[in-house]
Design a protein around this motif. Structure first.
Motif, short mmCIF file in Angstrom:
data_model
loop_
_atom_site.label_atom_id
_atom_site.label_comp_id
_atom_site.label_asym_id
_atom_site.label_seq_id
_atom_site.Cartn_x
_atom_site.Cartn_y
_atom_site.Cartn_z
N ARG A 1 0.86 -1.18 0.00
CA ARG A 1 0.00 0.00 0.00
C ARG A 1 0.90 1.24 0.00
N PRO A 2 0.67 2.20 -0.90
CA PRO A 2 1.57 3.36 -0.99
C PRO A 2 1.61 4.17 0.29
N GLY A 3 2.82 4.53 0.70
CA GLY A 3 3.02 5.32 1.90
C GLY A 3 2.80 4.56 3.18
N VAL A 4 2.47 3.28 3.10
CA VAL A 4 2.09 2.49 4.28
C VAL A 4 3.05 1.34 4.53
N GLY A 5 3.19 0.43 3.56
CA GLY A 5 4.08 -0.68 3.81
C GLY A 5 3.93 -1.82 2.82
N ALA A 6 4.66 -2.89 3.12
CA ALA A 6 4.64 -4.12 2.34
C ALA A 6 4.57 -5.28 3.31
N VAL A 7 3.70 -6.25 3.01
CA VAL A 7 3.54 -7.39 3.91
C VAL A 7 3.34 -8.66 3.10
N CYS A 8 3.62 -9.79 3.74
CA CYS A 8 3.32 -11.10 3.17
C CYS A 8 2.53 -11.91 4.19
N SER A 9 1.53 -12.62 3.70
CA SER A 9 0.78 -13.60 4.48
C SER A 9 0.94 -14.93 3.76
N GLN A 10 1.69 -15.84 4.35
CA GLN A 10 2.06 -17.06 3.62
C GLN A 10 1.99 -18.29 4.51
N ASN A 11 2.49 -19.40 4.03
CA ASN A 11 2.38 -20.73 4.59
C ASN A 11 0.96 -21.23 4.29
N VAL A 12 0.16 -21.60 5.26
CA VAL A 12 -1.24 -21.93 5.00
C VAL A 12 -1.97 -20.59 4.94
N THR A 13 -2.14 -20.06 3.74
CA THR A 13 -2.35 -18.63 3.54
C THR A 13 -3.77 -18.19 3.84
N ASP A 14 -3.87 -17.06 4.53
CA ASP A 14 -5.14 -16.34 4.67
C ASP A 14 -4.90 -14.92 4.14
N PRO A 15 -5.32 -14.61 2.91
CA PRO A 15 -5.05 -13.28 2.34
C PRO A 15 -5.64 -12.14 3.16
N ARG A 16 -6.66 -12.40 3.96
CA ARG A 16 -7.24 -11.34 4.78
C ARG A 16 -6.23 -10.76 5.76
N LEU A 17 -5.27 -11.58 6.16
CA LEU A 17 -4.29 -11.12 7.14
C LEU A 17 -3.38 -10.06 6.54
N GLY A 18 -3.11 -10.16 5.24
CA GLY A 18 -2.30 -9.13 4.60
C GLY A 18 -2.98 -7.78 4.62
N THR A 19 -4.26 -7.77 4.29
CA THR A 19 -5.03 -6.51 4.33
C THR A 19 -5.09 -5.97 5.75
N ARG A 20 -5.29 -6.85 6.72
CA ARG A 20 -5.37 -6.41 8.11
C ARG A 20 -4.05 -5.81 8.57
N LEU A 21 -2.95 -6.42 8.20
CA LEU A 21 -1.64 -5.87 8.56
C LEU A 21 -1.46 -4.47 7.98
N LEU A 22 -1.83 -4.28 6.72
CA LEU A 22 -1.69 -2.96 6.10
C LEU A 22 -2.60 -1.94 6.78
N ASP A 23 -3.79 -2.34 7.16
CA ASP A 23 -4.69 -1.42 7.87
C ASP A 23 -4.07 -0.96 9.18
N LEU A 24 -3.47 -1.88 9.91
CA LEU A 24 -2.84 -1.53 11.19
C LEU A 24 -1.63 -0.63 10.97
N LEU A 25 -0.82 -0.94 9.95
CA LEU A 25 0.30 -0.06 9.65
C LEU A 25 -0.17 1.34 9.27
N GLU A 26 -1.25 1.41 8.49
CA GLU A 26 -1.77 2.72 8.08
C GLU A 26 -2.31 3.51 9.27
N SER A 27 -2.77 2.83 10.30
CA SER A 27 -3.26 3.51 11.50
C SER A 27 -2.13 4.09 12.35
N GLY A 28 -0.88 3.77 11.99
CA GLY A 28 0.27 4.26 12.73
C GLY A 28 0.92 3.24 13.64
N MET A 29 0.41 2.02 13.65
CA MET A 29 0.97 0.98 14.50
C MET A 29 2.31 0.51 13.94
N PRO A 30 3.34 0.37 14.78
CA PRO A 30 4.61 -0.17 14.30
C PRO A 30 4.45 -1.60 13.81
#
Length: 225
Positions: free
Chosen positions: A34-63
């Motif tokens: 996500r621009p200005g926010v970050g890059a993430v991977c959700s892998q192994n037994v994959t749940d793509p929703r976790l990638g979106t959730r991680l980006l949402d948390l990063l965008e909220s300002g969470m480390p």
């Protein structure tokens, strides 16, 4: 069945992911930017929703570390492998206890590499070393592909890989690079590298065609004037 790298470029502000796997279409499920926010991977037994959730948390300002910790507290986390790099601060990684096969992680100043079902535990470190040792003036996408290549040279997965992908975002809401080898019986990382060589000289022109088509270069196809 996957190894990957998620990274930011302090020079350009871009974020990107390169990923490869024995399963088909790995980038469609695992790579998230996500621009200005970050890059993430959700892998192994994959749940793509976790990638979106991680980006949402990063965008909220969470480390990144706190974001990964929060997502890893959700149900079925023992199956997941997560990486995250935000706009600032260190990256983070989580590997659940049911991550498949030999798995490992490596965290650097601007990138995180991780993998599962690996030929050996040194593969993510080889990926990260190639990325951090590359010319910082080189395009982020090129550095990511070269890092993935280094991981394969270090042993890669325990078995053959069949798909690979490269996803990079700049200032626009859409990726400036979104290249995929969704299945091949050959070498998906080498094929991805060839796609990048084809795409690299054209990527800025496609951005310009979106933003200012009247000033964009010609298309170079029959009938184009």
């Amino acid at each position: 069945m996957t190894f990957s790298i998620a990274a930011r470029c302090p020079r350009t502000g871009q974020f990107g992911v390169a990923v490869t796997s024995s399963s088909p279409a790995v980038a469609a499920r695992c790579a998230h930017v996500r621009p200005g926010v970050g890059a993430v991977c959700s892998q192994n037994v994959t749940d793509p929703r976790l990638g979106t959730r991680l980006l949402d948390l990063l965008e909220s300002g969470m480390p990144a570390k706190a974001a990964v910790r929060e997502v890893a507290a959700q149900p079925h986390a023992e199956w997941r492998q997560l990486t995250a790099v935000g706009a600032s601060g260190p990256g983070a990684v989580f590997s659940g206890v049911r991550t498949l096969g030999t798995y490992a992680e490596a965290v650097g100043p601007d990138a995180v590499a991780a993998g599962n079902l690996l030929s050996g535990p040194g593969v993510p470190e080889a990926v990260l070393d190639a990325f951090t040792g590359a010319d910082p003036q080189a395009p982020l996408a090129r550095r990511l592909v070269d890092a993935l290549t280094a991981g394969a040279a270090a042993g890669g997965e325990a078995g053959p890989v069949h798909s690979a992908g490269l996803l990079v975002v700049d200032v626009q809401r859409w990726p400036v690079t979104d290249l995929r080898v969704d299945w091949t019986e050959g070498d998906p990382i080498a094929e991805l590298a060839e796609l990048w060589k084809l795409w690299e000289p054209q990527q800025e022109a496609y951005v310009q065609r979106a933003l200012a088509p009247d000033a964009a270069p010609n298309y170079g196809v029959p009938g184009d004037e």
